[in-house]
Scaffold this motif. Structure first.
Motif, short mmCIF file in Angstrom:
data_model
loop_
_atom_site.label_atom_id
_atom_site.label_comp_id
_atom_site.label_asym_id
_atom_site.label_seq_id
_atom_site.Cartn_x
_atom_site.Cartn_y
_atom_site.Cartn_z
N PHE A 114 2.95 10.06 -10.11
CA PHE A 114 2.07 10.54 -11.17
C PHE A 114 1.41 11.87 -10.81
O PHE A 114 1.23 12.73 -11.66
N GLU A 115 1.05 12.06 -9.55
CA GLU A 115 0.40 13.30 -9.12
C GLU A 115 1.36 14.49 -9.11
O GLU A 115 0.98 15.60 -9.48
N ILE A 116 2.58 14.27 -8.68
CA ILE A 116 3.48 15.39 -8.43
C ILE A 116 4.60 15.49 -9.47
O ILE A 116 4.73 16.49 -10.16
N PHE A 117 5.39 14.47 -9.58
CA PHE A 117 6.59 14.58 -10.41
C PHE A 117 6.31 14.51 -11.90
O PHE A 117 6.83 15.31 -12.67
N LEU A 118 5.50 13.57 -12.32
CA LEU A 118 5.22 13.46 -13.75
C LEU A 118 4.45 14.67 -14.25
O LEU A 118 4.70 15.16 -15.35
N TRP A 168 1.18 10.98 -21.29
CA TRP A 168 1.76 10.72 -19.96
C TRP A 168 0.79 11.08 -18.84
O TRP A 168 1.16 11.07 -17.68
N ALA A 169 -0.45 11.40 -19.15
CA ALA A 169 -1.43 11.71 -18.11
C ALA A 169 -2.10 10.41 -17.67
O ALA A 169 -2.37 9.53 -18.48
N VAL A 170 -2.37 10.30 -16.38
CA VAL A 170 -3.11 9.16 -15.88
C VAL A 170 -4.55 9.32 -16.35
O VAL A 170 -5.12 10.40 -16.30
N GLU A 205 0.82 -1.20 0.00
CA GLU A 205 0.00 0.00 0.00
C GLU A 205 0.86 1.26 0.00
O GLU A 205 0.56 2.23 -0.68
N ARG A 206 1.97 1.25 0.77
CA ARG A 206 2.88 2.39 0.80
C ARG A 206 3.53 2.59 -0.56
O ARG A 206 3.67 3.70 -1.04
N TYR A 207 3.95 1.48 -1.16
CA TYR A 207 4.56 1.59 -2.50
C TYR A 207 3.54 2.09 -3.52
O TYR A 207 3.88 2.89 -4.39
N SER A 208 2.30 1.62 -3.41
CA SER A 208 1.26 2.11 -4.33
C SER A 208 1.09 3.61 -4.18
O SER A 208 0.93 4.34 -5.17
N ASP A 209 1.15 4.10 -2.94
CA ASP A 209 1.07 5.53 -2.71
C ASP A 209 2.27 6.24 -3.33
O ASP A 209 2.15 7.35 -3.83
N GLY A 210 3.42 5.59 -3.35
CA GLY A 210 4.60 6.17 -4.00
C GLY A 210 4.40 6.32 -5.50
O GLY A 210 4.83 7.31 -6.10
N VAL A 211 3.75 5.35 -6.12
CA VAL A 211 3.44 5.47 -7.56
C VAL A 211 2.43 6.60 -7.76
O VAL A 211 2.59 7.43 -8.66
N ASP A 212 1.40 6.65 -6.90
CA ASP A 212 0.44 7.76 -6.98
C ASP A 212 1.16 9.09 -6.88
O ASP A 212 0.90 10.01 -7.66
N GLU A 213 2.07 9.20 -5.91
CA GLU A 213 2.81 10.45 -5.72
C GLU A 213 3.59 10.81 -6.98
O GLU A 213 3.60 11.96 -7.41
#
Length: 181
Positions: free
Chosen positions: A122-126, A157-159, A112-120
């Motif tokens: 896409f939300e912030i850096f990408l 590159w957008a989710v 779950e923490r890693y999934s949040d890292g992927v979310d982060e």
């Protein structure tokens, strides 16, 4: 070592500066200056331990909703609580793989923490860099095999929520997907 961190002391220096810089960001709503490294003659490990301990003491004393400087998004301490988890987790992987261990995601973080890292990511850096990226040749789907998480990334590159035909699908643990981002 890895091409990014060919020497362990450079990685430790980077993480120590991260702790110092984020501590400054947590204490202000203004952008902090870059953090400095150890004083002349101060052992790297002593300096790092002091930066880490001061950061942990500060984080443990703060309310996540306290205003803080961030480079994007929510302007609260919670941004840095989340960001630092992945910064440290990523570099734990760097340290371990530089020593010849198998390149698997550190077990210290949950799926779950890693999934949040992927979310982060896409939300912030990408979101900050995608305008400068070449379009993808098609839709990419990242699917975690150890959590219900998945992400569809369109040509720009957008989710997206689209359910495209012919998408390239990458299935791996949430940790391995986070390390790819």
């Amino acid at each position: 070592g890895s091409p990014w961190w060919p020497e362990t002391d450079r990685l430790i220096h980077h993480l120590g500066r991260h702790f110092g810089w984020v501590s400054s960001a947590l204490r202000s709503t203004d952008e902090p200056p870059k953090a400095s490294g150890p004083a002349d003659g101060q052992p790297l490990t002593e300096w790092f331990a002091a930066e880490r301990d001061a950061y942990l003491e500060l984080v443990n004393s703060l309310d996540p909703d306290q205003p803080a400087w961030t480079f994007v998004g929510q302007r609260t301490a919670a941004f840095w609580f989340r960001r630092s988890i992945f910064e440290v987790g990523r570099h734990l992987w760097d340290l371990r793989t530089g020593g010849g261990m198998l390149p698997i995601a550190p077990a210290e973080l949950s799926a779950e923490r890693y999934s949040d890292g992927v979310d982060e990511h896409f939300e912030i850096f990408l979101g900050r860099s995608r305008a400068g990226l070449d379009p993808l040749p098609g839709t990419l789907v990242l699917r975690a095999n150890d959590s219900p998480s998945h992400w569809k990334i369109g040509k720009s590159w957008a989710v997206t929520d689209d359910d495209p035909d012919g998408a390239t699908i990458v299935t791996a643990s949430a940790g391995d997907l986070a390390l790819m981002c």
